[in-house]
Enzyme design. Structure first.
Site, PDB file in Angstrom:
ATOM      1  CB  CYS A 102      -1.034   3.088   8.998  1.00  0.00           C
ATOM      2  SG  CYS A 102      -1.708   2.142   7.628  1.00  0.00           S
ATOM      3  CB  CYS A 128      -2.208   6.617   6.188  1.00  0.00           C
ATOM      4  SG  CYS A 128      -1.420   7.061   4.631  1.00  0.00           S
ATOM      5  CB  CYS A 158      -0.927  -0.010   1.210  1.00  0.00           C
ATOM      6  SG  CYS A 158      -2.148   1.324   1.229  1.00  0.00           S
ATOM      7  CB  CYS A 159       3.797   2.306   2.012  1.00  0.00           C
ATOM      8  SG  CYS A 159       3.146   2.633   3.663  1.00  0.00           S
ATOM      9  CB  CYS A 198       6.228   4.288   4.583  1.00  0.00           C
ATOM     10  SG  CYS A 198       6.953   5.892   4.199  1.00  0.00           S
TER      11      CYS A 198
END
Length: 244
Positions: free
Chosen positions: A208, A205, A116-117, A233
């Site tokens: 997270c 985010c 995702c990162c 990240c």
């Protein structure tokens, strides 16, 4: 770029210098090719220092699409406060939409935050940094004992340089402590993210990031479901070189 870069001399010139002096060195060498990375957290101190040296400083910020509402409002507050045109970078929909379609919106809780990162943060950053000669970040050595304790004031970026195109990276706040950062913010009454008033220290985010408890390290509020020593990240992947 205003002049040739001797990396060894530049690194030596930055050691032990104040953040403002390091930023001045960066501007002297790179001028308008220097960009400030602003995340919507404590690195507002870096932006404030840079703006006081160069009112036309170039600033970018990553919008992952998953930030807290308070962070979006803070970015806008900073834009208005300094009169800056902050360049907000977004993920590539062609990469993001298949991820969400196939794995949903919270796959990182199951298989880690890397994918995702990579799409929401690393790809937009890589795209941006491919167009610049140098950037400055708000990284500090006290932010993470596991990955940031050796952060240098100046370095050749180990993550985003290419063999034919080196990228230069300044970390002017490297030696500052959290206490010094907040002393600067309070003394000069510069804007800050309201989430800090609710126990958030390291802000990323929304899914997270969570507040930390008394005596917890700030990075424990990031990706808390993962192994504690790798709280990065990928924006500063060079920090992980040599780490087990």
């Amino acid at each position: 770029m205003k002049q040739a870069v001797n990396t060894a001399e530049l690194a030596a010139a930055c050691i032990g210098k104040s953040p403002q002096d390091i930023l001045q060195i960066a501007f002297d060498h790179f001028g308008d090719d220097l960009w400030i990375s602003f995340s919507g957290a404590e690195d507002v101190v870096l932006l404030d220092m840079a703006w006081k040296l160069n009112k036309n400083v170039k600033v970018f910020s990553l919008d992952t699409g998953r930030l807290h509402p308070e962070t979006y409002r803070f970015i806008e507050q900073v834009r208005e406060h300094y009169g800056l045109a902050i360049e907000v970078l977004s993920p590539d929909a062609r990469l993001l939409e298949p991820l969400v379609r196939e794995k949903g919106l919270f796959s990182f809780y199951k298989d880690g935050h890397g994918e995702c990162c990579g799409i929401r943060k690393i790809e937009p950053l890589k795209r941006k940094l491919a167009t610049v000669s140098a950037w400055a970040t708000g990284q500090r050595r006290d932010q993470s004992p596991g990955t940031r304790s050796q952060v240098a004031e100046f370095e050749v970026d180990g993550a985003f340089s290419t063999p034919d195109r080196p990228l230069y990276k300044f970390n002017p706040l490297a030696q500052m402590s959290s206490e010094e950062i907040w002393g600067y913010i309070r003394m000069l009454e510069i804007p800050y993210n309201s989430l800090h008033e609710r126990g958030y220290i390291s802000i990323g985010c929304e899914p997270c990031t969570r507040p930390v408890l008394p005596n917890q390290h700030e990075r424990e509020g990031r990706w808390w479901w993962e192994e504690a020593t790798h709280k990065e990240c990928g924006l500063h992947a060079g920090n992980l070189i040599g780490k087990s």
